[in-house]
Design a protein around this motif. Structure first.
Motif, PDB file in Angstrom:
ATOM      1  N   SER A   1       7.203  14.213 -10.962  1.00 56.77           N
ATOM      2  CA  SER A   1       7.362  13.589 -12.279  1.00 56.77           C
ATOM      3  C   SER A   1       8.248  12.347 -12.207  1.00 56.77           C
ATOM      4  O   SER A   1       8.546  11.821 -11.145  1.00 56.77           O
ATOM      5  N   VAL A   2       8.700  11.896 -13.359  1.00 60.10           N
ATOM      6  CA  VAL A   2       9.492  10.663 -13.443  1.00 60.10           C
ATOM      7  C   VAL A   2      10.834  10.807 -12.728  1.00 60.10           C
ATOM      8  O   VAL A   2      11.338   9.863 -12.128  1.00 60.10           O
ATOM      9  N   ARG A   3      11.420  12.000 -12.766  1.00 57.07           N
ATOM     10  CA  ARG A   3      12.699  12.224 -12.060  1.00 57.07           C
ATOM     11  C   ARG A   3      12.538  11.947 -10.566  1.00 57.07           C
ATOM     12  O   ARG A   3      13.376  11.310  -9.947  1.00 57.07           O
ATOM     13  N   GLY A   4      11.468  12.423  -9.988  1.00 55.65           N
ATOM     14  CA  GLY A   4      11.200  12.166  -8.575  1.00 55.65           C
ATOM     15  C   GLY A   4      10.985  10.692  -8.315  1.00 55.65           C
ATOM     16  O   GLY A   4      11.396  10.169  -7.275  1.00 55.65           O
ATOM     17  N   LEU A   5      10.367  10.007  -9.259  1.00 53.78           N
ATOM     18  CA  LEU A   5      10.137   8.574  -9.122  1.00 53.78           C
ATOM     19  C   LEU A   5      11.468   7.819  -9.105  1.00 53.78           C
ATOM     20  O   LEU A   5      11.650   6.883  -8.325  1.00 53.78           O
ATOM     21  N   GLY A   6      12.401   8.248  -9.944  1.00 51.25           N
ATOM     22  CA  GLY A   6      13.728   7.618  -9.953  1.00 51.25           C
ATOM     23  C   GLY A   6      14.440   7.787  -8.624  1.00 51.25           C
ATOM     24  O   GLY A   6      15.073   6.860  -8.112  1.00 51.25           O
TER      25      GLY A   6
ATOM     26  N   ILE B   1       0.842  -1.203   0.000  1.00 55.64           N
ATOM     27  CA  ILE B   1       0.000   0.000   0.000  1.00 55.64           C
ATOM     28  C   ILE B   1       0.876   1.251   0.000  1.00 55.64           C
ATOM     29  O   ILE B   1       0.647   2.183  -0.775  1.00 55.64           O
ATOM     30  N   GLY B   2       1.876   1.277   0.857  1.00 53.39           N
ATOM     31  CA  GLY B   2       2.783   2.421   0.926  1.00 53.39           C
ATOM     32  C   GLY B   2       3.547   2.629  -0.370  1.00 53.39           C
ATOM     33  O   GLY B   2       3.756   3.763  -0.804  1.00 53.39           O
ATOM     34  N   LEU B   3       3.954   1.544  -1.007  1.00 54.74           N
ATOM     35  CA  LEU B   3       4.682   1.640  -2.267  1.00 54.74           C
ATOM     36  C   LEU B   3       3.793   2.202  -3.375  1.00 54.74           C
ATOM     37  O   LEU B   3       4.200   3.109  -4.103  1.00 54.74           O
ATOM     38  N   LEU B   4       2.581   1.677  -3.488  1.00 53.58           N
ATOM     39  CA  LEU B   4       1.662   2.188  -4.507  1.00 53.58           C
ATOM     40  C   LEU B   4       1.371   3.674  -4.297  1.00 53.58           C
ATOM     41  O   LEU B   4       1.393   4.465  -5.242  1.00 53.58           O
ATOM     42  N   TYR B   5       1.085   4.050  -3.052  1.00 51.35           N
ATOM     43  CA  TYR B   5       0.827   5.453  -2.769  1.00 51.35           C
ATOM     44  C   TYR B   5       2.073   6.300  -3.037  1.00 51.35           C
ATOM     45  O   TYR B   5       1.980   7.382  -3.611  1.00 51.35           O
ATOM     46  N   GLY B   6       3.236   5.806  -2.630  1.00 48.45           N
ATOM     47  CA  GLY B   6       4.486   6.534  -2.845  1.00 48.45           C
ATOM     48  C   GLY B   6       4.773   6.756  -4.322  1.00 48.45           C
ATOM     49  O   GLY B   6       5.201   7.841  -4.726  1.00 48.45           O
ATOM     50  N   VAL B   7       4.556   5.737  -5.140  1.00 47.28           N
ATOM     51  CA  VAL B   7       4.764   5.870  -6.591  1.00 47.28           C
ATOM     52  C   VAL B   7       3.804   6.903  -7.160  1.00 47.28           C
ATOM     53  O   VAL B   7       4.204   7.781  -7.925  1.00 47.28           O
TER      54      VAL B   7
END
Length: 139
Positions: free
Chosen positions: A45-50, A31-37
């Motif tokens: 954006s994608v940079r933050g995701l990396g 749950i935390g991972l899905l919310y975090g993504v």
């Protein structure tokens, strides 16, 4: 400087806390991972995701350094080498320190070469590498 004496841990308490931490990790991390993504992608954006993914990778690596310390000490280093197992250090950092000390076993040198193929000088660059959350992480 005040040096704290190492606190003695009762074995059953350690085992119980370990079991609780595993159950909580398994039940709450997805749950935390899905919310975090989702949160990171929307806000940064994608940079933050990396960057978010890199923080998670480092945390997993640090956990692996503790969980697998005995096996890594047996397989990757020669006698007298820098030991694995520091909870605040990645496996790559410990490998890098052993590269500097020239105490990697043959298998350890092989692992280092694989890491270098993926990311040149990975283990040397990983020595004491820290990522601290920036202000964006808390907004």
């Amino acid at each position: 400087m005040i040096v704290k004496e190492k606190k003695k841990v009762r074995p059953l308490i350690g085992i119980l806390l370990f079991a609780i931490s595993v159950v909580l990790f398994i039940t709450t991390c997805p749950i935390g991972l899905l919310y975090g993504v989702f949160y990171t992608t929307v806000r940064n954006s994608v940079r933050g995701l990396g960057e978010y993914a890199l923080r998670i990778a480092i945390t997993v690596d640090q956990s692996g350094n503790v969980v697998m310390q005995h096996l890594l000490n047996l397989l990757l280093i020669k006698k007298g080498g820098y030991k694995f197992g520091n909870r605040d250090e990645t496996i790559s950092s410990a490998i890098g320190k052993n590269v500097q000390l020239k105490t990697l076993s043959g298998f350890g040198r092989f692992i280092d070469k694989v890491l270098d193929f993926i990311d040149p000088n990975h283990s040397l660059n990983s020595i004491d590498y820290h990522i601290e959350p920036g202000e964006k992480a808390y907004k």
